[in-house]
Design an enzyme around this catalytic site. Structure first.
Site, short mmCIF file in Angstrom:
data_model
loop_
_atom_site.label_atom_id
_atom_site.label_comp_id
_atom_site.label_asym_id
_atom_site.label_seq_id
_atom_site.Cartn_x
_atom_site.Cartn_y
_atom_site.Cartn_z
CB SER A 32 45.34 38.23 41.28
OG SER A 32 46.51 39.03 41.40
CE LYS A 33 39.74 41.49 38.05
NZ LYS A 33 38.49 40.84 37.77
NE ARG A 34 43.30 43.70 43.04
CZ ARG A 34 42.31 44.50 42.66
NH1 ARG A 34 42.56 45.61 42.00
NH2 ARG A 34 41.06 44.19 42.91
#
Ligand code: GLU
Length: 485
Positions: A262-264
């Site tokens: 995920s981009k997090r």
């Protein structure tokens, strides 16, 4: 693991990727493209690129272009696609809507699908009842057996409708996955799935199945996250009386903590990798190692070698970890092998070419006295970038936790931007001034420091536009993490 993937003897192998152009070009798309391409080439087949843009609200031409550009940059080019055409086009679903409507009509005429006139209030009510009674499906099928005259009457009156598939009410549906074997699903768990939406556009399920059939796809190689959709697809193939393709679900890429990538936690945009200076062959090598190995288990190999040894039997399903340290290590090896002339060419092909320089130069022209000043005043445009410690980021008079929350809000606002230019960046950041209650000066200085590591830079919004969304996102996220109390 011995894996036997059936290969048809009477027709060519045809595989596809089917990205939806709704955001940044994702590393997951490149991963799936790589395995489709290598499988096609190993079997003298064709690799097709199809754009699934039936979500009209979220699809954009910019996103489509970025996907095409990124895959080409990686050398994962295709034999048929929206930009180059081919015998089974068009390759963009928004240009094929008539086909989906015809196919839905066919299913209705055959008694395998039906018009459903449920209003949103009715659907809410059904959902509430299902929840109350602990039912596994949310739609109570109330329009499934409506008398014909009633259907005609409602259609004539112009009532809005969707088209739903009649799912079997009992029994099980078997999905055979090339890597996992048989998966049996209890039909009672499946709702009568929607095929055509009230706007006349197909759902993913209908368009995907119709296109795979019409484009003569033999093997569907896609990410594990699509497994829950597969029984629906199998039932749709059955309703049409078609033989389904072979399904192969690839393991999900994972962050270091094993959660789905995920981009997090990781940069996921291919743009990030290109602009940060990874070599395409290193990234391809890295992706090839995600769950797959060479017979000698070597870490470094080129696409050509992968192709030579490719076999799905060497695939392991335990979620591969997307470990950026390993990518850095591989990339370094590839760079060391470049002849000096090649290295120069790569640098020029990266950000030291005239295209990017022409975007940077006007921003610093007013600020330099000698050409040599260009280098120190532009390092952050190129990546020479040292993240600042928390103390340096927090504006005077603010608590660290306040700075953290404000920068997190900015980061999230940037994540959700779909166009990236000076005006939209300014608009998004100004909206955060209001939302966070920070002074303009404080908030913008914090963003400037996060994105450039410097107090004095060319104008912020223009600089961010040139640096690009993917790298700004990454730097903002890093700075937010630094501030995390
Ligand atoms: N449009 C889907 C996606 O965005 C395609 C999934 C599939 O390959 O069937 O990935």
């Amino acid at each position: 693991m011995t894996v036997e993937i059936p290969i048809p003897t009477d027709r060519p192998v045809r595989v596809r990727i089917a990205p939806s152009p709704t955001g940044e070009p994702h590393v997951g798309t490149a991963y799936i493209a790589l395995f489709n391409k290598v499988f096609a080439e190993k079997n003298n087949g064709r690799f097709i690129l199809r754009i699934e843009d039936t979500d009209q609200r979220r699809s954009t031409p910019e996103s489509e272009q970025a996907i095409l550009d990124s895959l080409r940059w990686l050398g994962l080019d295709w034999h048929e696609g929206p930009d180059i055409g081919g015998p089974y086009g068009p390759y963009r679903q928004s240009e094929r809507t008539e086909l989906y409507r015809e196919h839905a009509k066919y299913l209705i005429d055959e008694g395998n699908a039906y018009y459903c006139f449920a209003t949103s209030e009715e659907l809410d009510e059904m959902r509430a009842t299902a929840k109350e009674q602990g039912l596994r499906t949310a739609y109570d099928r109330r329009y499934r057996d409506l008398p014909r005259e009633e259907v005609e009457r409602r259609l004539a009156a112009g009532e809005p409708y969707v088209v739903r598939l009649k799912m079997p009410l009992s029994g099980t549906t078997r999905v055979t996955d090339g890597l996992r074997g048989d998966i049996d699903i209890d039909n009672a768990e499946l709702d009568d799935q929607i095929l055509l939406k009230s706007d006349g556009f197909p759902t993913y399920h209908l368009a995907n199945v119709v296109d795979d059939r019409l484009m003569q796809i033999t093997h569907v190689i896609r990410a594990e996250e699509w497994i829950p959709s597969t029984p629906k697809h199998v039932l749709l193939y059955q309703a049409f009386g078609w033989e389904p393709p072979v399904f192969i679900h690839m393991p999900l890429l994972r962050n270091n903590d094993k959660t789905k990538i995920s981009k997090r936690k990781n940069p996921v945009s291919l743009e990030y990798y290109r602009t940060t200076g990874y070599l395409p062959e290193a990234l391809v090598n890295f992706l090839a190692r995600m769950g797959w190995s060479m017979p000698d288990e070597s870490e470094k190999f080129e696409y050509r070698e992968m192709l030579e040894h490719f076999d799905f039997g060497r695939m392991s399903l335990g979620g591969p970890i997307f470990d950026l340290d390993k990518l850095d290590w591989l990339n370094g090896m590839y760079i060391r092998e470049l002849e000096p002339g090649d290295l120069v060419a790569r640098l020029q092909g990266w950000l030291l070419g005239s295209g990017y320089l022409s975007a940077v130069a006007p921003l610093v022209r007013e600020r330099i006295k000698r050409l040599g000043d260009f280098i120190p005043s532009t390092t952050f445009f190129f990546g020479g970038f040292d993240p600042l410690p928390a103390e340096a980021l927090v504006p005077k008079g603010k608590e660290r936790v306040e700075a953290y929350r404000a920068l997190r809000a900015v980061t999230e606002a940037v994540d959700s931007m779909s166009t990236w230019d000076e005006a939209t960046i300014e608009e998004a950041l100004r909206a955060q001034v209001e939302a966070t209650g920070f002074k303009v000066r404080d908030l913008f200085m914090m963003v400037r420091l996060a994105v450039t590591s410097q107090k004095a830079t060319p104008p912020l919004f223009e600089s961010m536009a040139v640096i690009g969304k993917a790298r700004c996102q990454y730097r903002l996220r890093e700075a937010t993490n630094t501030l995390k109390p």
